[in-house]
Enzyme design. Structure first.
Site, mmCIF file in Angstrom:
data_model
loop_
_atom_site.group_PDB
_atom_site.id
_atom_site.type_symbol
_atom_site.label_atom_id
_atom_site.label_comp_id
_atom_site.label_asym_id
_atom_site.label_seq_id
_atom_site.Cartn_x
_atom_site.Cartn_y
_atom_site.Cartn_z
ATOM 1 N N LYS A 195 0.810 -1.278 -0.056
ATOM 2 C CA LYS A 195 -0.012 -0.142 -0.021
ATOM 3 C C LYS A 195 0.856 1.240 -0.011
ATOM 4 C CE LYS A 195 0.867 1.398 4.429
ATOM 5 N NZ LYS A 195 1.776 2.660 4.617
ATOM 6 N N ASP B 101 -2.079 -1.914 10.041
ATOM 7 C CA ASP B 101 -2.335 -2.012 8.421
ATOM 8 C C ASP B 101 -2.920 -3.029 8.005
ATOM 9 O OD1 ASP B 101 -1.334 0.788 8.345
ATOM 10 O OD2 ASP B 101 0.837 0.254 7.834
HETATM 11 O O1 C5P Z 1 0.053 -1.216 14.397
HETATM 12 P P1 C5P Z 1 1.669 -1.644 14.138
HETATM 13 O O2 C5P Z 1 2.167 -2.529 15.126
HETATM 14 O O3 C5P Z 1 1.978 -1.473 12.763
HETATM 15 O O4 C5P Z 1 2.566 -0.024 14.377
HETATM 16 C C1 C5P Z 1 3.927 0.038 14.682
HETATM 17 C C2 C5P Z 1 4.180 1.101 15.477
HETATM 18 O O5 C5P Z 1 4.037 2.399 14.737
HETATM 19 C C3 C5P Z 1 3.644 1.212 16.754
HETATM 20 O O6 C5P Z 1 4.364 0.385 17.876
HETATM 21 C C4 C5P Z 1 3.970 2.794 17.093
HETATM 22 O O7 C5P Z 1 4.785 3.204 17.636
HETATM 23 C C5 C5P Z 1 3.417 3.281 15.772
HETATM 24 N N1 C5P Z 1 1.985 3.779 15.269
HETATM 25 C C6 C5P Z 1 1.342 4.809 15.914
HETATM 26 N N2 C5P Z 1 0.091 5.181 15.541
HETATM 27 C C7 C5P Z 1 -0.432 4.459 14.699
HETATM 28 C C8 C5P Z 1 -0.105 3.396 14.250
HETATM 29 C C9 C5P Z 1 1.400 3.017 14.570
HETATM 30 O O8 C5P Z 1 2.111 5.445 16.745
HETATM 31 N N3 C5P Z 1 -1.584 4.891 14.217
#
Ligand code: C5P
Length: 311
Positions: A10, A138
């Protein structure tokens, strides 16, 4: 007995990042757009769970429980009440790792779909979406693909009305970026600006109405200038060379040039497939990027491409 699923990368056409929430995530509004750069995941019956990875950046991908695909298989087995279910997961990567293209999330989504079919769990699409959200912000989008608006931390999706096909050149960086580090840098930059008195109070992020109107028109010349990513200043501060890549893309006629997600991939929007090819050739020739590929979107999310199970 094996099931193979193809899943897209994406780019974010808009990524508006709001304040940090109590759970440490940032509230955001984003426009996800799935592009034709695909990983393939095969789930095969096995006595013991294992992961094998081949292709782009394979050596950088963990093959233990820390891999989101392994966690996806475990979460699905648990939700379906399958004790001791095991699976061999083969991931063929074309989406680069830590690139802002949600490759790890895509592999987790593909694993959910492949194992769901392999194990014939009977879980609904809604159940899978819930599991996907528990795995990462995501992952739900990688299940559906297309063009969609994400809210919350990105996991609450609504379809976006988008017309036409968009042609991209995607320029990969020499080194990856950690998503968590990019968000933390974004917070630091904002705090510094606020301390200097030049940051307006930041409320909840809002969807760009002009971008949504442009997407309905199907005209890339309208969409290009409206691409926007609040994480871009943070990615540029961590990898200043990305400025050169973005400038080179604009010089070579990109209608829009943006860091994808948390970067470092730069996404360049072209007016048609031929211009995207020219742009990719010029960017490759510039030597600024590690590699450049062409892709178009929107494309559908995780989908079964081979199912070698007894019917
Ligand atoms: O959700 P995911 O594990 O892919 O996110 C990775 C990191 O990105 C999280 O640990 C966080 O630090 C950051 N993040 C965030 N806010 C979001 C999505 C991701 O701070 N909406």
């Amino acid at each position: 007995m094996a099931v193979t699923v193809r899943v897209p990368a994406k780019v974010n056409l808009q990524l508006a990042v709001g304040p940090v929430r109590a759970d440490g995530y940032h509230s955001l509004v984003t426009v996800f757009h799935a592009v034709s750069l695909f990983d393939e995941v095969t789930a095969a019956a096995a006595d013991k769970t294992a992961i094998a990875v081949t292709g782009e950046d394979a050596a950088a991908v963990p093959t233990d429980r820390s891999n989101l695909a392994w966690q996806a298989a475990s979460a699905l087995a648990k939700a379906a009440g399958l004790r001791g279910a095991a699976v061999r997961i083969e991931i063929r990567k074309r989406i680069p790792v830590a690139a802002g293209l949600a490759g790890g999330s895509a592999d987790a989504a593909a694993t959910l779909v492949a194992c769901n079919e392999l194990w014939q769990t009977g879980l609904s699409a809604r159940d899978l979406a819930g599991l996907a959200a528990s795995l990462g912000s995501d992952v739900p989008f990688a299940l559906v693909g297309g063009t969609a608006v994400g809210r919350g931390r990105g996991e609450h999706l609504t379809a976006a009305l988008a017309a036409g096909t968009y042609h991209w050149a995607l320029a990969f960086g020499h080194e990856g970026l950690s998503t968590a580090q990019v968000y933390a840098t974004c917070d630091r930059l904002r705090a510094a600006r606020a301390a200097a008195g030049d940051q307006p109070r930041r409320g909840e992020p809002e969807l760009s109405k002009p971008l949504m109107t442009a997407l309905r028109s199907g005209d890339p010349a309208q969409v290009g200038p409206l691409l926007i990513n609040d994480l871009q200043p943070a990615a540029l501060s961590l990898q200043p060379d990305l400025r050169r890549a973005l400038a080179a893309g604009r010089e070579h006629g990109a209608l829009g040039a943006i860091v994808s997600g948390s970067g470092p991939t730069c996404a360049f929007l072209a007016s048609d497939a031929a211009r995207a090819r020219e742009l990719a050739v010029a960017l490759t020739g510039s030597g600024i990027c590690r590699a450049v590929v062409r892709a178009s979107g929107p494309v559908p999310g995780a989908a079964i491409v081979r199912d070698n199970q007894p019917s």
